[in-house]
Design a protein around this motif. Structure first.
Motif, PDB file in Angstrom:
ATOM      1  N   GLN A  54       0.826  -1.201   0.000  1.00 28.91           N
ATOM      2  CA  GLN A  54       0.000   0.000   0.000  1.00 28.91           C
ATOM      3  C   GLN A  54       0.869   1.262   0.000  1.00 28.91           C
ATOM      4  O   GLN A  54       2.049   1.223   0.347  1.00 28.91           O
ATOM      5  CB  GLN A  54      -0.894   0.008   1.244  1.00 28.91           C
ATOM      6  N   SER A  55       0.252   2.386  -0.336  1.00 29.73           N
ATOM      7  CA  SER A  55       0.957   3.657  -0.243  1.00 29.73           C
ATOM      8  C   SER A  55       1.228   3.971   1.222  1.00 29.73           C
ATOM      9  O   SER A  55       0.506   3.527   2.122  1.00 29.73           O
ATOM     10  CB  SER A  55       0.120   4.780  -0.862  1.00 29.73           C
ATOM     11  N   SER A 117       7.544   3.216  -1.618  1.00 30.33           N
ATOM     12  CA  SER A 117       8.495   3.813  -0.693  1.00 30.33           C
ATOM     13  C   SER A 117       8.919   5.168  -1.255  1.00 30.33           C
ATOM     14  O   SER A 117       8.814   5.410  -2.466  1.00 30.33           O
ATOM     15  CB  SER A 117       9.717   2.913  -0.513  1.00 30.33           C
ATOM     16  N   GLU A 118       9.401   6.028  -0.390  1.00 31.64           N
ATOM     17  CA  GLU A 118       9.780   7.362  -0.847  1.00 31.64           C
ATOM     18  C   GLU A 118      11.228   7.405  -1.308  1.00 31.64           C
ATOM     19  O   GLU A 118      11.987   6.448  -1.123  1.00 31.64           O
ATOM     20  CB  GLU A 118       9.499   8.377   0.257  1.00 31.64           C
ATOM     21  N   GLY A 119      11.593   8.524  -1.918  1.00 33.88           N
ATOM     22  CA  GLY A 119      12.890   8.670  -2.548  1.00 33.88           C
ATOM     23  C   GLY A 119      14.097   8.331  -1.696  1.00 33.88           C
ATOM     24  O   GLY A 119      15.002   7.621  -2.161  1.00 33.88           O
ATOM     25  N   PRO A 120      14.176   8.793  -0.442  1.00 32.57           N
ATOM     26  CA  PRO A 120      15.364   8.520   0.368  1.00 32.57           C
ATOM     27  C   PRO A 120      15.649   7.030   0.552  1.00 32.57           C
ATOM     28  O   PRO A 120      16.801   6.599   0.422  1.00 32.57           O
ATOM     29  CB  PRO A 120      15.033   9.203   1.695  1.00 32.57           C
ATOM     30  N   PHE A 136      15.675   5.475 -13.751  1.00 33.87           N
ATOM     31  CA  PHE A 136      15.017   6.455 -12.888  1.00 33.87           C
ATOM     32  C   PHE A 136      14.137   5.708 -11.889  1.00 33.87           C
ATOM     33  O   PHE A 136      13.882   4.512 -12.020  1.00 33.87           O
ATOM     34  CB  PHE A 136      14.183   7.454 -13.702  1.00 33.87           C
ATOM     35  N   LEU A 137      13.677   6.460 -10.889  1.00 36.71           N
ATOM     36  CA  LEU A 137      12.824   5.911  -9.847  1.00 36.71           C
ATOM     37  C   LEU A 137      11.493   6.664  -9.854  1.00 36.71           C
ATOM     38  O   LEU A 137      11.469   7.889  -9.909  1.00 36.71           O
ATOM     39  CB  LEU A 137      13.459   6.068  -8.465  1.00 36.71           C
ATOM     40  N   VAL A 138      10.404   5.927  -9.797  1.00 35.72           N
ATOM     41  CA  VAL A 138       9.090   6.508  -9.537  1.00 35.72           C
ATOM     42  C   VAL A 138       8.734   6.077  -8.122  1.00 35.72           C
ATOM     43  O   VAL A 138       8.539   4.891  -7.858  1.00 35.72           O
ATOM     44  CB  VAL A 138       8.024   6.023 -10.533  1.00 35.72           C
ATOM     45  N   THR A 139       8.683   7.034  -7.214  1.00 37.98           N
ATOM     46  CA  THR A 139       8.493   6.721  -5.796  1.00 37.98           C
ATOM     47  C   THR A 139       7.161   7.281  -5.281  1.00 37.98           C
ATOM     48  O   THR A 139       6.517   8.093  -5.939  1.00 37.98           O
ATOM     49  CB  THR A 139       9.652   7.285  -4.962  1.00 37.98           C
ATOM     50  N   GLY A 140       6.790   6.823  -4.095  1.00 33.47           N
ATOM     51  CA  GLY A 140       5.504   7.206  -3.545  1.00 33.47           C
ATOM     52  C   GLY A 140       5.323   8.685  -3.338  1.00 33.47           C
ATOM     53  O   GLY A 140       4.186   9.191  -3.347  1.00 33.47           O
ATOM     54  N   ASP A 141       6.417   9.400  -3.143  1.00 32.47           N
ATOM     55  CA  ASP A 141       6.331  10.846  -2.934  1.00 32.47           C
ATOM     56  C   ASP A 141       6.367  11.641  -4.231  1.00 32.47           C
ATOM     57  O   ASP A 141       6.398  12.880  -4.200  1.00 32.47           O
ATOM     58  CB  ASP A 141       7.441  11.326  -1.987  1.00 32.47           C
ATOM     59  N   GLY A 146      -1.294   6.536  -5.066  1.00 28.25           N
ATOM     60  CA  GLY A 146      -0.451   5.371  -4.853  1.00 28.25           C
ATOM     61  C   GLY A 146      -1.095   4.096  -5.344  1.00 28.25           C
ATOM     62  O   GLY A 146      -2.280   4.065  -5.705  1.00 28.25           O
ATOM     63  N   LYS A 147      -0.316   3.023  -5.391  1.00 32.22           N
ATOM     64  CA  LYS A 147      -0.865   1.713  -5.721  1.00 32.22           C
ATOM     65  C   LYS A 147      -1.981   1.401  -4.717  1.00 32.22           C
ATOM     66  O   LYS A 147      -1.856   1.761  -3.546  1.00 32.22           O
ATOM     67  CB  LYS A 147       0.230   0.647  -5.624  1.00 32.22           C
TER      68      LYS A 147
END
Length: 246
Positions: A54-55, A117-120, A136-141, A146-147
């Motif tokens: 989950q987000s 998950s977020e970028g960090p 590249f990354l597609v992150t939650g933030d 969200g999914k």
């Protein structure tokens, strides 16, 4: 990977992170339990399983309902910080994940990370890899929804198209371990491979189920693209060919 005008090829693989690339779910569960207990509550395994895939914003709401008296943003930051600390100590790679990444890299198949998950945290995991496998990354933030919403996967495909306008949904395969993640990938239209880990995945004609990534290669993923194409080819009777998801 080459193709004829009528035969699409594998151009990109979209990777989920938690539970698919790395086995961080135990880190998340431990952090959740500690946070809930610090606020006088209890956190069961069953409750933890409801958060898998989950987000983080959704998860924060569940934790608030479990008694955590913190703003959602503070919950997300507290959980993420704890998981990052655990990952810095040891990255728990999922079986076969790094080997498949390396094989895809050698075959010239593009890879992107699509995670809630977020970028960090995502950056710490990616920086632990031996090569720059992910473009590249597609992150939650970085997404609004969200999914299980498909936005993250559609965003990844759009970014891939910037460098290759000929790339389409039919050239992409997603790797997922959770129900929300697989739902998001299937809703986006990309070929979806489910590799269940913490929670079972349902049988779904739109999803291929693999027990593990161990032993899997770029050729296996390329075959799924071919199979999807063959399913959509009309036969002389007007039906479509079957058999891609056996």
């Amino acid at each position: 990977m080459h193709s004829s005008p009528s035969q699409p090829s594998l151009k990109a693989v979209l990777w989920d992170m938690d539970g698919t690339l790395v086995d961080t779910e135990p880190y998340w569960i431990s952090a959740e339990r500690a946070l809930v207990e610090a606020h006088g509550g209890t956190w069961s395994h069953q409750q933890a399983m409801q958060l898998v895939g989950q987000s983080l914003l959704h998860s924060a709401g569940i934790l608030q309902a479990a008694g955590v008296r913190m703003e959602a943003r503070h919950i997300i930051d507290a959980l993420s910080s704890e998981v990052i600390a655990q990952v810095r100590n040891q990255v728990p790679w999922r079986p076969g994940a790094r080997e498949l990444l390396d094989d895809l890299h050698g075959a010239g198949v593009r890879c992107a990370l699509v995670t809630m998950s977020e970028g960090p945290l995502a950056s710490v995991v990616v920086e632990s890899l031996a090569k720059p496998y992910f473009e590249f990354l597609v992150t939650g933030d970085t997404v609004t929804n969200g999914k299980p919403h498909p936005e993250a996967y559609l965003t990844a495909v759009d970014r891939l198209r910037r460098d290759d306008p000929s790339l389409g949904i039919e050239h992409c395969v997603a790797l997922e371990d959770s129900v929300p993640g697989a739902t998001a990938a299937m809703a986006s239209g990309v070929i979806t491979v489910g590799v269940p880990h913490q929670v079972p995945l349902p049988d779904d004609a739109r999803m291929i189920l693999w027990e593990t990534l161990s032993g899997r290669t770029s050729a296996d993923l390329a075959q799924l693209v071919t199979d999807r194409h063959l399913q959509s080819v009309p036969t002389p009777t007007g039906n479509t060919l079957e058999g891609a998801y056996k």
